[in-house]
Design an enzyme around this catalytic site. Structure first.
Site, PDB file in Angstrom:
ATOM      1  N   GLY A  71       0.251  -1.015  -0.468  1.00 41.41           N
ATOM      2  CA  GLY A  71       0.049   0.305   0.087  1.00 41.41           C
ATOM      3  C   GLY A  71       0.920   1.612   0.659  1.00 41.41           C
ATOM      4  CB  ALA A 108      15.967  11.265   1.724  1.00 43.56           C
ATOM      5  NE  ARG A 153      -2.037  -4.183  -1.297  1.00 47.63           N
ATOM      6  CZ  ARG A 153      -1.229  -4.165  -0.111  1.00 47.63           C
ATOM      7  NH1 ARG A 153      -0.675  -4.017   0.405  1.00 47.63           N
ATOM      8  NH2 ARG A 153      -1.937  -2.781   0.637  1.00 47.63           N
ATOM      9  CB  SER A 154       4.070  -8.962  -7.125  1.00 46.08           C
ATOM     10  OG  SER A 154       4.643 -10.194  -8.176  1.00 46.08           O
ATOM     11  CG  ASP A 171       3.909  -7.789   7.753  1.00 41.63           C
ATOM     12  OD1 ASP A 171       2.743  -8.442   6.866  1.00 41.63           O
ATOM     13  OD2 ASP A 171       4.298  -7.970   9.088  1.00 41.63           O
ATOM     14  CB  THR A 177       7.214  -4.374   1.610  1.00 36.65           C
ATOM     15  OG1 THR A 177       6.282  -3.536   0.669  1.00 36.65           O
ATOM     16  CG2 THR A 177       8.797  -3.764   1.254  1.00 36.65           C
ATOM     17  CB  THR A 222       2.573   0.462   5.930  1.00 33.77           C
ATOM     18  OG1 THR A 222       1.596   0.521   6.989  1.00 33.77           O
ATOM     19  CG2 THR A 222       3.836   0.269   7.248  1.00 33.77           C
ATOM     20  CG  ASP A 241      -1.582  -0.866   7.871  1.00 36.41           C
ATOM     21  OD1 ASP A 241      -2.226  -0.053   7.835  1.00 36.41           O
ATOM     22  OD2 ASP A 241      -1.272  -1.654   7.472  1.00 36.41           O
ATOM     23  CG  ASP A 272       1.927  -2.774  10.718  1.00 38.45           C
ATOM     24  OD1 ASP A 272       2.810  -2.177  10.023  1.00 38.45           O
ATOM     25  OD2 ASP A 272       0.882  -3.722  10.255  1.00 38.45           O
ATOM     26  NE  ARG A 326      -1.670  -4.883   5.866  1.00 39.17           N
ATOM     27  CZ  ARG A 326      -2.404  -5.420   4.567  1.00 39.17           C
ATOM     28  NH1 ARG A 326      -2.886  -6.813   4.565  1.00 39.17           N
ATOM     29  NH2 ARG A 326      -2.097  -4.911   3.639  1.00 39.17           N
ATOM     30  CB  SER A 344     -23.837  12.608  18.952  1.00 36.43           C
ATOM     31  OG  SER A 344     -22.927  13.691  18.973  1.00 36.43           O
TER      32      SER A 344
HETATM   33  O1  F6P Z   1      -0.622  -1.716   4.617  1.00 29.29           O
HETATM   34  C1  F6P Z   1      -1.990  -0.543   4.145  1.00 29.29           C
HETATM   35  C2  F6P Z   1      -3.284  -0.921   4.172  1.00 29.29           C
HETATM   36  O2  F6P Z   1      -3.984   0.875   3.595  1.00 29.29           O
HETATM   37  C3  F6P Z   1      -4.010  -1.286   5.481  1.00 29.29           C
HETATM   38  O3  F6P Z   1      -4.489  -0.458   6.287  1.00 29.29           O
HETATM   39  C4  F6P Z   1      -5.667  -1.896   4.145  1.00 29.29           C
HETATM   40  O4  F6P Z   1      -6.147  -3.077   5.295  1.00 29.29           O
HETATM   41  C5  F6P Z   1      -4.481  -2.060   3.131  1.00 29.29           C
HETATM   42  O5  F6P Z   1      -3.954  -1.426   2.724  1.00 29.29           O
HETATM   43  C6  F6P Z   1      -5.624  -1.835   1.148  1.00 29.29           C
HETATM   44  O6  F6P Z   1      -5.086  -2.868   1.097  1.00 29.29           O
HETATM   45  P1  F6P Z   1      -5.453  -2.345  -0.648  1.00 29.29           P
HETATM   46  O7  F6P Z   1      -5.297  -1.065  -0.946  1.00 29.29           O
HETATM   47  O8  F6P Z   1      -4.770  -3.207  -1.040  1.00 29.29           O
HETATM   48  O9  F6P Z   1      -6.849  -2.289  -0.893  1.00 29.29           O
END
Ligand code: F6P
Length: 329
Positions: free
Chosen positions: A10, A21, A78-79, A109, A111, A132, A134, A136, A178, A222
């Site tokens: 992503g 850089a 994403r390959s 992750d 990658t 990323t 995320d 994470d 994720r 709310s």
């Molecule tokens: O890892 C980044 C991310 O944006 C996650 O938060 C999400 O689950 C995923 O990629 C979505 O992937 P794609 O763009 O392949 O749907």
């Protein structure tokens, strides 16, 4: 050294600043940089960056003005093919044929798992940069793109709050991440959301309804609930249905922020982080680092073995979750 650089998985705001850089640091240190387009898929297709002069090496000017732009100018993918043994062997052959000595992958992750697999077939050195939204990965306080994604999500929650307050409704706002709740927690604190639903500290549906009833008793009309996409009871839509069946005291609506969170110009924080990490990746290669991720912890440069970086989750400090509960009073 002839360094191959690419983004994978992503996209995240700040990837362009990181690549700038890498290129500038590498060239200043006497190396050359080959840009690989579309991540591992592009590597398998030998889809390399070509400059205006037809040369595959990136120059100081190839990356001029890149800092402020979201997405990735080298594109990403994403390959599936790269995950196979045949794909890995073929990628290693291509890297040898193009005389690439080292790689700087920028991604998350997946990658880094790809880089670890490639290292079984190729003997060049690899130092990655965490890119990323995320946040994470273990070994860095923040990943490139995280701060910008939080900013985007907070702006969205602020706007949704206006309509939630006007209609006395609860909104379930799903954010990405994720299986990590980092983005959700930071968004919730910054936007003053009353509830956060994350995989790291899940509620049962009964606990959640009880909590919502308490909020109503305290005079809340709310509610903003930020839901991590990896929440075990399901994303925001599934949760809405479960809540309705379990006697939720508020009328609810769902907003899934989705890929909106991945776009936009990186915040200064992300640009600064990305610039430092790109520079540190090159420095790491010069120092002989291999199969590590360049990260920043407490403002300091840290290299974490990739195996460790992907082994678990960047833990969410429990005090942040507690803070959301207290602020909901
Ligand atoms: O890892 C980044 C991310 O944006 C996650 O938060 C999400 O689950 C995923 O990629 C979505 O992937 P794609 O763009 O392949 O749907």
């Amino acid at each position: 050294m002839r360094i191959g650089m690419f983004c994978s998985g992503g996209d995240a705001p700040g990837m362009n600043a990181c690549m700038r850089a890498v290129v500038r640091t590498a060239l200043v240190r006497g190396h050359s940089v080959v840009g690989i387009r579309r991540g591992y898929e592009g590597l398998l297709e030998e889809d390399f960056y070509v400059g205006p002069d037809g040369a595959p090496e990136m120059t100081l000017r190839s990356v001029s003005g890149w800092t402020q732009f979201g997405g990735t100018f080298l594109l990403t993918s994403r390959s599936e093919r790269f995950r196979t043994e045949e794909g890995l062997r073929s990628a290693a052959d291509i890297l040898r044929r193009h005389r690439i000595d080292a790689l700087i992958p920028i991604g998350g992750d997946g990658t880094f798992r790809g880089a670890l697999a490639l290292a079984e077939y190729w003997d060049g050195r690899i130092v990655g940069c965490p890119g990323t939204i995320d946040n994470d990965l273990v070994g860095t306080d923040a990943t490139i793109g995280f701060y910008t994604a939080v900013q985007t999500a907070v702006e969205a929650v602020d706007k949704i709050r206006d309509t939630a307050a006007s209609h006395s409704r609860m909104f379930l706002i799903e954010v990405m991440g994720r299986s990590s709740g980092f983005l959700a927690v930071h968004t919730a604190i910054a936007a003053g959301a009353e509830v956060v639903c994350i995989p790291e500290a899940p509620y049962s549906i009964e606990e959640l309804v009880e909590h919502l009833k308490e909020l109503k008793q305290r005079g809340k009309t709310s509610v903003m609930a930020v839901v991590a996409e990896g929440y075990p009871l399901g994303g925001a839509t599934a949760l809405q249905q479960r809540l309705a069946q379990a006697g939720c005291p508020f009328g609810t609506r769902v907003v899934v922020l989705g890929h909106l969170q991945r776009g936009g110009s990186p915040t200064p924080e992300d640009r600064i982080l990305a610039t430092q990490l790109g520079c540190w990746a090159v420095e790491g290669l010069d120092e002989g680092q291999h199969l590590v991720m360049a990260g920043m912890r407490g403002g300091q440069k840290v290299y974490t073995p990739m195996v460790e970086a992907v082994s678990g989750h960047n833990p969410i400090p429990p005090r942040l979750i507690e803070l959301i509960r207290v602020m909901a009073h």
